[in-house]
Design an enzyme around this catalytic site. Structure first.
Site, PDB file in Angstrom:
ATOM      1  N   TYR A  98       0.867  -1.174   0.000  1.00  0.00           N
ATOM      2  CA  TYR A  98       0.000   0.000   0.000  1.00  0.00           C
ATOM      3  C   TYR A  98       0.906   1.226   0.000  1.00  0.00           C
ATOM      4  O   TYR A  98       1.675   1.436   0.937  1.00  0.00           O
ATOM      5  CB  TYR A  98      -0.922   0.010   1.226  1.00  0.00           C
ATOM      6  N   HIS A 122      -4.022  -2.738  -8.197  1.00  0.00           N
ATOM      7  CA  HIS A 122      -5.250  -3.426  -7.778  1.00  0.00           C
ATOM      8  C   HIS A 122      -6.375  -2.453  -7.470  1.00  0.00           C
ATOM      9  O   HIS A 122      -7.498  -2.602  -7.963  1.00  0.00           O
ATOM     10  CB  HIS A 122      -4.956  -4.290  -6.557  1.00  0.00           C
ATOM     11  N   HIS A 149      -2.880   0.401  -4.039  1.00  0.00           N
ATOM     12  CA  HIS A 149      -2.611  -0.976  -3.640  1.00  0.00           C
ATOM     13  C   HIS A 149      -1.997  -1.706  -4.823  1.00  0.00           C
ATOM     14  O   HIS A 149      -2.635  -1.880  -5.864  1.00  0.00           O
ATOM     15  CB  HIS A 149      -3.923  -1.666  -3.214  1.00  0.00           C
ATOM     16  N   HIS A 202     -17.350  -0.807   3.804  1.00  0.00           N
ATOM     17  CA  HIS A 202     -16.011  -0.940   4.393  1.00  0.00           C
ATOM     18  C   HIS A 202     -16.057  -1.791   5.658  1.00  0.00           C
ATOM     19  O   HIS A 202     -16.835  -1.530   6.573  1.00  0.00           O
ATOM     20  CB  HIS A 202     -15.442   0.431   4.736  1.00  0.00           C
ATOM     21  N   HIS A 223     -12.886  -4.509   7.872  1.00  0.00           N
ATOM     22  CA  HIS A 223     -11.503  -4.985   7.829  1.00  0.00           C
ATOM     23  C   HIS A 223     -11.493  -6.485   7.498  1.00  0.00           C
ATOM     24  O   HIS A 223     -12.418  -6.979   6.859  1.00  0.00           O
ATOM     25  CB  HIS A 223     -10.796  -4.656   9.136  1.00  0.00           C
ATOM     26  N   MET A 279     -14.356  -2.788  11.611  1.00  0.00           N
ATOM     27  CA  MET A 279     -15.238  -1.672  11.302  1.00  0.00           C
ATOM     28  C   MET A 279     -16.484  -2.212  10.609  1.00  0.00           C
ATOM     29  O   MET A 279     -16.491  -3.324  10.085  1.00  0.00           O
ATOM     30  CB  MET A 279     -14.542  -0.665  10.382  1.00  0.00           C
TER      31      MET A 279
END
Length: 628
Positions: A239, A271, A342, A421, A423, A496
């Site tokens: 990243y 990506h 990414h 979103h 994780h 999250m």
């Protein structure tokens, strides 16, 4: 009157007969020349080239080298998907499949293979060991095969749902695609085991909105936020963070569209990318270009979290609605942007230079409405936790009627896009609109969500949220590989549950999120500790994270926690853009009541008896262009 000349009677009759017969044949053939993009067709025994070219507007590379390319299109009226796989170096066949998380086991497959003499195309599946079998219901229909100087192409179609329990249901949201190439002939498909060939996984949004893109204004300008000739690290995952500064004294503009700019040759490595606006309260942000995980990264970059743009491999250009734009520049905004790229480099390629990024299209001619971004879901707090060894544990964040009644204008807001979103433990996300206790509309749902594929997703139809409405965001997690509880927070191993909804007109409501009331959570800790023979915790001395970690986790403690989250009062974060709460009491709020849930729409295959399906593979015949 004599109609026939005696000498020519037999010849004329024969000619007339043949003419009439030919005319009938033309009429009959024409009546069956069906546009494959507009009419259903199920079950074929031999392929033929399509008489009308199928338009395939969506494209993405499948493998890191770019040797396999996927193109596709969608027919919503027919609930069908059209796919084309192009292979630059065809050997003895290829595989394309879909599975829940990209597993090679229990996958829905389409396979092209040869036995050394004849080529075959078929609908197949893999078992729990990766062994492949031909499906007894052949739902993939071969439409065309071609061999060109650029390589081999395979065109086929399939319904979204086939009502075959071995087939994957193609829905809105992330699809995990598996692919592979066969290096040698196989005499029987049952000889094939996916674990014994070279395969890979790619993610895509196969179902896209079918609305036309709006035109851009004549005075549109572009701003490219790109990496500065980065040497892609020789590691699988990187990243990369880069700080970009807007021109000084830039007046307020509206972003009306953005698109990716990927360095040629790196299309299979870049990506996904995101552009974040830094906090306007920071007068300066250190210049930085390096790994987002580096210890040298300035801590202030963590305050660059306001999403402006997000792109992932296979995504198209993102257009704002004709009467709205996202503010860029001007008073109250930041001059600093953070680009995050990414890189996915599983082949560990070295020496690759990259200056990919995002091109923003903006205009000084402001549109009628400012677009805004609102966070829905759960507050980032450890009081929301997932027990270990859970297969499908769900947490729900609430945007209550009290908050929307307080913060939204009388005419409401129009949601046109969203970005989900979580994780690493996240498996699914669903946001639904509730009005009067009844689920009214699913705003966004992804049953196969992956944190490695984050993209701003346009809605097929705009959703209007009125004052007094409720928005529920439910996330599903899997912690089967974890021995300790996973708490909410910012760390990648924390969790999250968020939906960043894009809407207009912009309001002061920036967060509409919840968490369980902390006092009720302490009652849970006291109860479980007493039940397990321990002492009640001293809450002033022990953090919530430590309290979760100190418990002995079993099915009972997990079920009680789940019951607590589904019944206990909540604390609301009904926050203004200034990060301050709207006036009112937001503690110990009752959970919204849902009395009626939406029913899943029925697929065409569920409407009655379907035409009988072939149980045999399709024999691939050579086409006129030298195809297989």
């Amino acid at each position: 009157m004599r109609l026939l000349n005696k000498d020519l009677r037999l010849q004329d009759v024969t000619l007339m007969y043949l003419t009439v017969l030919a005319t009938l044949v033309v009429i009959l053939v024409a009546s069956y020349q069906v546009d494959p993009a507009a009419s259903p067709s199920r079950g074929v025994s031999t392929p033929t080239s399509t008489s009308t070219p199928v338009q395939l507007p969506y494209h993405m590379p499948l493998d890191p080298r770019g040797h396999l390319q996927l193109s596709w299109n969608i027919s919503y009226p027919l609930q069908e998907l059209y796919l084309e796989v192009r292979c630059s170096e065809m050997k003895h066949g290829l595989i394309l499949g879909m599975s829940d998380r990209g597993e090679l086991t229990n996958a829905d497959l389409v396979v092209l293979w040869d036995d050394g003499h004849q080529s075959y195309f078929g609908d197949a599946w893999s078992d729990s060991q990766g062994r492949v079998s031909l499906d007894t219901q052949q739902d993939y229909q071969l439409m065309d095969t071609r061999q060109t100087p650029e390589g081999f192409s395979l065109l086929f179609k399939r319904p979204f749902s086939t009502c075959d329990p071995r087939d994957y249901i193609i829905e809105e949201g992330t699809v995990h695609l598996i692919y592979g190439v066969l290096d040698q002939p196989i005499h029987s498909l049952q000889q094939l085991n996916l674990s014994q060939i070279e395969t890979g996984v790619q993610r895509a949004l196969l179902l896209r909105p079918d609305t036309p893109s709006p035109s851009l204004p004549l005075d549109v300008q572009t701003l490219e936020v790109r990496t500065p000739d980065v040497t892609i690290p020789t590691q699988e995952t990187t990243y990369w963070c880069h700080i970009f500064q807007l021109p000084p004294n830039m007046p307020k503009n509206h972003i009306v569209m953005y698109e990716s700019v990927v360095t040629p040759g790196n299309e299979a490595i870049v990506h996904h990318m995101e552009v974040f606006e830094c906090s306007p309260e920071m007068s300066t942000v250190p210049q930085y270009s390096g790994s987002c995980d580096s210890k040298m990264k300035p801590a202030s970059l963590n305050y660059c979290r306001h999403v402006l743009a997000a792109w992932a491999m296979g995504a198209e250009s993102f257009y704002y609605p004709p009467d709205a734009g996202l503010p860029l520049g001007g008073p109250g905004s930041s001059r600093f942007l953070r680009l995050e790229v990414h890189y996915h480099n599983p082949l560990l390629l070295s020496g690759r230079k990259d200056n990919s990024g995002v091109r923003l299209y903006h205009t000084p001619s402001l549109r009628r409405y400012d677009a805004g971004i609102m966070e829905l879901g759960l507050v980032y707090t450890p009081v929301m936790a997932i027990p270990p060894r859970e297969q499908n544990f769900q947490l729900t964040g609430f945007c209550t009627s009290k908050c929307t009644q307080t913060a939204l204008p009388p005419g409401g807001i129009n949601i046109f896009a969203s970005q989900l979103h979580t994780h690493l433990a996240g498996r699914g996300v669903r946001t639904v609109l509730v009005r009067g206790g009844r689920e009214l509309k699913v705003i966004q749902e992804d049953k196969h969500f992956s944190t490695h594929y984050q993209i701003i997703r346009m809605l097929r139809k705009m959703v209007t949220v009125l004052p007094g409405d409720v928005l529920l965001t439910k996330c599903t997690y899997n912690t089967e590989d974890r021995s300790q509880p996973t708490v909410g927070g910012f760390g990648i191993m924390e969790e999250m549950c968020v939906n960043y909804v894009h809407y207009y007109p912009r309001t002061q409501l920036e967060l509409c999120k919840s968490n369980v009331d902390p006092g009720y959570l302490q009652k849970y800790f006291s109860f479980i500790n007493r039940f397990q023979g321990g002492d009640a915790c001293s809450c002033a001395q022990t953090s919530v994270t430590d309290q979760f970690s100190s418990l002995s986790w079993d099915s009972f403690s997990g079920e009680v926690l789940n019951s607590l989250y589904n019944t206990a009062p909540i604390s609301m974060a009904c926050n203004q853009s200034s990060a301050k709460l709207f006036p009112g009491d937001w503690e110990r709020q009752e959970l919204p009541v849902v009395t009626s849930q939406l029913q899943r729409p029925r697929y065409p295959c569920e409407g009655g008896k379907m035409p009988s399906q072939s149980s045999e593979p399709t024999v691939v015949q050579p086409d006129g262009d030298g195809g297989v």
